[in-house]
Design an enzyme around this catalytic site. Sequence first.
Site, PDB file in Angstrom:
ATOM      1  N   LEU A  77       0.886  -1.160   0.000  1.00  0.00           N
ATOM      2  CA  LEU A  77       0.000   0.000   0.000  1.00  0.00           C
ATOM      3  C   LEU A  77       0.926   1.213   0.000  1.00  0.00           C
ATOM      4  CD1 LEU A  77      -2.804  -0.755   2.641  1.00  0.00           C
ATOM      5  CD2 LEU A  77      -3.122  -0.427   0.181  1.00  0.00           C
ATOM      6  N   ASP A  78       0.673   2.186  -0.865  1.00  0.00           N
ATOM      7  CA  ASP A  78       1.583   3.320  -0.907  1.00  0.00           C
ATOM      8  C   ASP A  78       1.459   4.147   0.375  1.00  0.00           C
ATOM      9  OD1 ASP A  78      -0.279   5.655  -1.272  1.00  0.00           O
ATOM     10  OD2 ASP A  78      -0.785   4.602  -3.119  1.00  0.00           O
ATOM     11  N   LYS A  79       2.401   5.054   0.571  1.00  0.00           N
ATOM     12  CA  LYS A  79       2.523   5.795   1.832  1.00  0.00           C
ATOM     13  C   LYS A  79       1.240   6.510   2.220  1.00  0.00           C
ATOM     14  CE  LYS A  79       5.042   9.572   1.903  1.00  0.00           C
ATOM     15  NZ  LYS A  79       4.176  10.667   2.453  1.00  0.00           N
TER      16      LYS A  79
END
Length: 216
Positions: A77-79
């Site tokens: 999951l991206d930041k």
Amino acid sequence: MNGEPVENFRHPINLETDRVSVHGKLIDLKPRHTVYLMVNKPAGIITTTSDERGRKTVLDILPEKYQHLRLYPVGRLDKDSTGLLLLTNDGELTYKLTHPKFEHEKEYLIHIDGRLKPDEKRKLEKGFELEDGMTYPVALKEVKSSPPFNYSITMHEGRKRQVRRMLASLGHQVPALKRIRMGSLTLGNLKEGATRELTPAEVRILLATKPPKSTS
């Protein structure tokens, strides 16, 4: 590996038959104790095991009793995204959840400003060209019970920042994105930043998953 040098760290390994050694020392490929964790990832957390820039990673938010274990995120999951993330030391489960042939669904709640136009919805639901190739069709529906999110999107793929890139190509930014399901697992009421172990039944269902039969 098996007496032959391997220079590519992405080289596939069969845990049942392969023998791997480093500097002449045989490595135990199978963990003595398998751990399966579900985390509700907050925004601002990096989905890696370490970060050279000193940013907080998903391992940093785990309870202390899991800190010493060699756990790895299953997918990313991206930041800026939140929601369901799995961590485990079971390579078989990681393979089954991330390899496209198993077609595990991933469901996300997204927030965009305004509404999608009918032709934009059709494009998402049929698949279209991104810079790294055609997307697979997705399932899309409006939601009203989970503000600020206004759409749910379900897909089989998991390319880097794919949901955000698909919407951006249609002119929509995604200020908020939350994953709420992976395959048969749902985030449920797990609080943001919290962790729980999967039940034995949940693990059995995930490991029992087989790729769909080809219709060709």
